[in-house]
Design an enzyme around this catalytic site. Structure first.
Site, mmCIF file in Angstrom:
data_model
loop_
_atom_site.group_PDB
_atom_site.id
_atom_site.type_symbol
_atom_site.label_atom_id
_atom_site.label_comp_id
_atom_site.label_asym_id
_atom_site.label_seq_id
_atom_site.Cartn_x
_atom_site.Cartn_y
_atom_site.Cartn_z
ATOM 1 N N ARG A 47 58.881 41.448 34.194
ATOM 2 C CA ARG A 47 57.786 42.183 33.777
ATOM 3 C C ARG A 47 58.266 43.402 33.059
ATOM 4 O O ARG A 47 58.973 44.161 33.858
ATOM 5 C CB ARG A 47 56.870 42.495 34.916
ATOM 6 N N HIS A 49 50.762 37.964 28.422
ATOM 7 C CA HIS A 49 50.896 37.621 29.826
ATOM 8 C C HIS A 49 50.719 36.028 30.129
ATOM 9 O O HIS A 49 49.670 35.655 30.604
ATOM 10 C CB HIS A 49 49.892 38.340 30.563
ATOM 11 N N GLN A 87 49.559 34.440 33.500
ATOM 12 C CA GLN A 87 48.281 34.726 33.646
ATOM 13 C C GLN A 87 47.127 33.732 32.858
ATOM 14 O O GLN A 87 46.273 33.109 33.438
ATOM 15 C CB GLN A 87 47.754 36.205 33.287
ATOM 16 N N ASP A 143 39.101 42.670 31.214
ATOM 17 C CA ASP A 143 40.449 43.067 32.020
ATOM 18 C C ASP A 143 40.254 44.463 31.888
ATOM 19 O O ASP A 143 39.350 45.042 31.116
ATOM 20 C CB ASP A 143 41.617 42.602 31.128
ATOM 21 N N CYS A 178 41.445 39.162 35.250
ATOM 22 C CA CYS A 178 42.714 38.851 35.620
ATOM 23 C C CYS A 178 43.099 39.633 37.156
ATOM 24 O O CYS A 178 44.198 39.560 37.788
ATOM 25 C CB CYS A 178 43.795 39.346 34.500
ATOM 26 N N ARG A 197 47.212 31.715 40.339
ATOM 27 C CA ARG A 197 48.453 32.525 39.778
ATOM 28 C C ARG A 197 49.700 31.715 40.421
ATOM 29 O O ARG A 197 50.886 31.369 39.602
ATOM 30 C CB ARG A 197 48.660 33.845 39.952
#
Ligand code: CP
Ligand code: NVA
Length: 317
Positions: free
Chosen positions: A98, A130, A133, A221, A261, A289
């Site tokens: 990340r 992402h 996700q 989001d 998310c 996830r």
């Protein structure tokens, strides 16, 4: 050639189905593709879901996760991103990260490729994308609907990393994607072209009700992503009216579901009653996830779904 997953369109449409099929299988049905191997999980930003789901996915495949704070390895401060990648690849079978800047992942993958080191790089969220996700999002929707093609997802909010990967994933899956964003926060021309190049049917509007009308799923989001905290006041002003609430859900198709998310800010991008209400699938999505991560890691390790694979049942919710 080593396959990297820096965004979801690093997979073909057929490969995406394979990953979702693997994600839908219980861990016990998968080969232990990571047995005896380490997986590096580097985090330059905070995480609850991604870190924990990734660690447990690695364990489920027989591997050993090592979570590393970005400050610990100091990407481009203590040593170059390339040297961090080469170093971690000495000990690990997969390098997941990340990162603050998407380019860091690109450089890590290029460094490993140039050195002939067959270690995949997986994006655990960057400023641009992402993909893990989006895999969980598509898995959740496929479980809900049985199949994806022909459905419509309406995203209400910032055209950010989560939106970009979701839009590309929808494009690859034959799902129509709409976005309602205030002026200045919608997709760039390049983003639109990328979605269209992936075969996407994209609608861009500044009217949340127009986006939501008849949609099979609504998605949102945060208004200010990690690293944009100093823009929060300005973004709260700009995004006023872009909340997914029960009124907006009323515009969607009967039985439409709501995704987020997470982390969520109740009263900003989504109302508490919608997030915690009967249309919400956010906890199944969060649980997915881990299943999605197990699917992509198994796929990178050479696993193939058998003929019995379907929409996916491997959820704890
Ligand atoms: N959705 C998501 O990536 O959550 P975390 O930031 O907690 O990992
Ligand atoms: N867009 C958000 C997603 C968090 C999972 C961010 O980048 O902070």
């Amino acid at each position: 050639m080593t396959r990297h997953v820096l965004d979801i369109d690093d997979l073909t449409a057929a490969e995406l189905v394979e990953v979702l099929d693997l994600a839908g299988l219980p861990a016990s049905a998968l080969p232990p593709t990571l047995e005896g191997r380490g997986v590096a999980l580097v985090f330059e930003k905070p995480s609850a879901r991604t870190r924990n789901s990734s660690e447990m996915a690695v364990v489920a495949l027989g591997g050993h996760p090592v979570t590393i704070a970005g400050t610990e390895v100091g990407i481009d401060t203590r040593e170059t991103a390339e040297d961090v990648a080469r170093t971690l690849a000495c000990y690990h079978g997969v390098l997941c990260a990340r990162v603050l800047r998407h380019g860091t992942l690109v450089r890590m993958a290029a460094a490993l490729d140039a050195a002939g080191v067959p270690v995949p790089v997986v994006n655990l969220l960057s400023d641009r994308a992402h993909p893990c996700q989006a895999l969980a999002d598509l898995l959740t929707l496929r479980q809900e609907w049985g199949s994806l093609a022909g459905r419509t997802v309406a995203y209400i909010g910032d055209a950010n990393n989560v939106w970009r990967s979701l839009a590309l994933g929808c494009a690859l899956s034959g799902v129509r994607i709409r976005i309602a964003a205030p002026e200045g926060y919608g997709p760039s021309i390049e983003d639109r072209r990328a979605v269209e190049a992936a075969g996407g049917d994209l609608t861009v509007t500044a009217d949340p009700a127009e986006a939501a009308e008849g949609a099979d799923a609504l998605y949102t989001d945060v208004w200010a992503s990690m690293g944009q905290e100093d823009e929060l006041a300005e973004r709260r002003r700009a995004f006023t009216g872009f909340t997914i609430d029960d009124d907006l859900v009323g515009w969607a198709a009967a039985g439409a579901v709501v995704l987020h998310c997470l982390p969520a800010h109740r009263g900003e991008e989504i109302s508490a009653s919608t997030l915690d209400g009967p249309r919400s699938r956010v906890w199944r999505q969060a649980a997915n996830r881990m299943h999605a991560m197990r699917g992509v890691l198994a796929w990178l390790g050479g696993a193939h779904p058998g003929p019995a694979a379907g929409p996916g049942t491997a959820t704890s919710r």
